[in-house]
Design an enzyme around this catalytic site. Structure first.
Site, PDB file in Angstrom:
ATOM      1  CE  LYS A   1      -3.677   1.442   2.989  1.00  0.00           C
ATOM      2  NZ  LYS A   1      -4.379   1.097   4.221  1.00  0.00           N
TER       3      LYS A   1
ATOM      4  CB  SER B   1      -5.602   8.832   7.757  1.00  0.00           C
ATOM      5  OG  SER B   1      -5.147   8.749   9.073  1.00  0.00           O
TER       6      SER B   1
END
Ligand code: PNS
Length: 159
Positions: free
Chosen positions: A41, A127
C-alpha cells in the site's frame, strides 16, 4: 514497566489518533506508536514522514515513543516488551474486524487488546477522509494538528 502499543498506518496522524494516544499515555508507563510498513500500500506520506509528524505532535506527552514495524503486530509487541495493544473504536462498524484481530492476537501470542471508545468529536474521522476532503479544498484544520495540516497542504500541492 507497563507498556502499550498503539498501532496503525497514520497516513497522516489525526486528532482522533492523538486522542487515543494521549489517553493511553495516562494509563501506561510508556506508549509505543507502531507505524505499519505496508509494502502493498503506497501512502501519501512516506514512513519516515509519518514518524516525523508523529514525533513532533506527541513530543509533549513525555512517555510516548514512535517506531515503525513490518510483519505481525504481535512480533512487534514482543520486541517492544509490550503485552497490550490499545485501539480506538469509532463506531460499531469498527468492531467486527477489530474483534477478529484482537482474538487472533491473543491466540497468537497472548497479546491483549484494550478498546477505547473514541471521543465523539472524532467518531467520523479517518486519515483517508481527511486526505479526500483536503484534496478537494475542504477545511480539515479542526481534524489534524496544525503541523500536519501544513505538510498535507504542501504534499497535495505537489501531487
Ligand atoms: O491504521 P490501520 O491501517 O487501520 O491499522 C491497521 C493495523 C496496522 C493495526 C493492522 O493492519 C495490523 O495490526 N497489521 C499488522 C499485521 C498483523 O499483525 N496482521 C494480523 C492481525 S490479527
Amino acid at each position: 514497566m507497563r507498556r502499550a502499543v498503539c498501532p496503525g498506518s497514520f497516513d497522516p496522524v489525526t486528532n482522533g489518533h492523538l486522542d487515543i494516544v494521549g489517553r493511553a499515555s495516562r494509563l501506561f508507563d510508556e506508549v509505543i506508536i507502531g507505524v505499519l510498513i505496508n509494502q502493498s500500500k503506497t501512502g501519501l506520506f512516506t514512513i519516515d514522514e509519518r514518524i516525523e509528524m508523529l514525533r513532533e505532535v506527541t513530543a509533549a506527552y513525555g512517555n510516548v515513543r514512535v517506531e515503525s514495524f513490518r510483519g505481525l503486530l504481535v512480533d512487534f509487541c514482543r520486541a517492544q516488551q509490550a503485552a497490550v495493544v490499545v485501539k480506538g473504536l469509532r463506531a460499531v462498524s469498527d468492531f467486527d474486524y477489530e474483534l477478529q484481530m484482537a482474538q487472533m492476537n491473543i491466540g497468537l501470542a497472548g497479546v491483549e487488546t484494550l478498546f477505547m471508545p473514541t471521543n465523539p468529536l472524532y467518531s467520523f474521522l479517518s486519515s483517508s477522509l481527511v486526505k479526500e476532503v483536503a484534496k478537494w479544498g475542504g477545511d480539515v484544520s479542526a481534524h489534524i494538528p496544525d503541523a500536519v495540516g501544513e505538510r498535507l497542504a504542501k504534499r497535495l500541492r505537489q501531487t
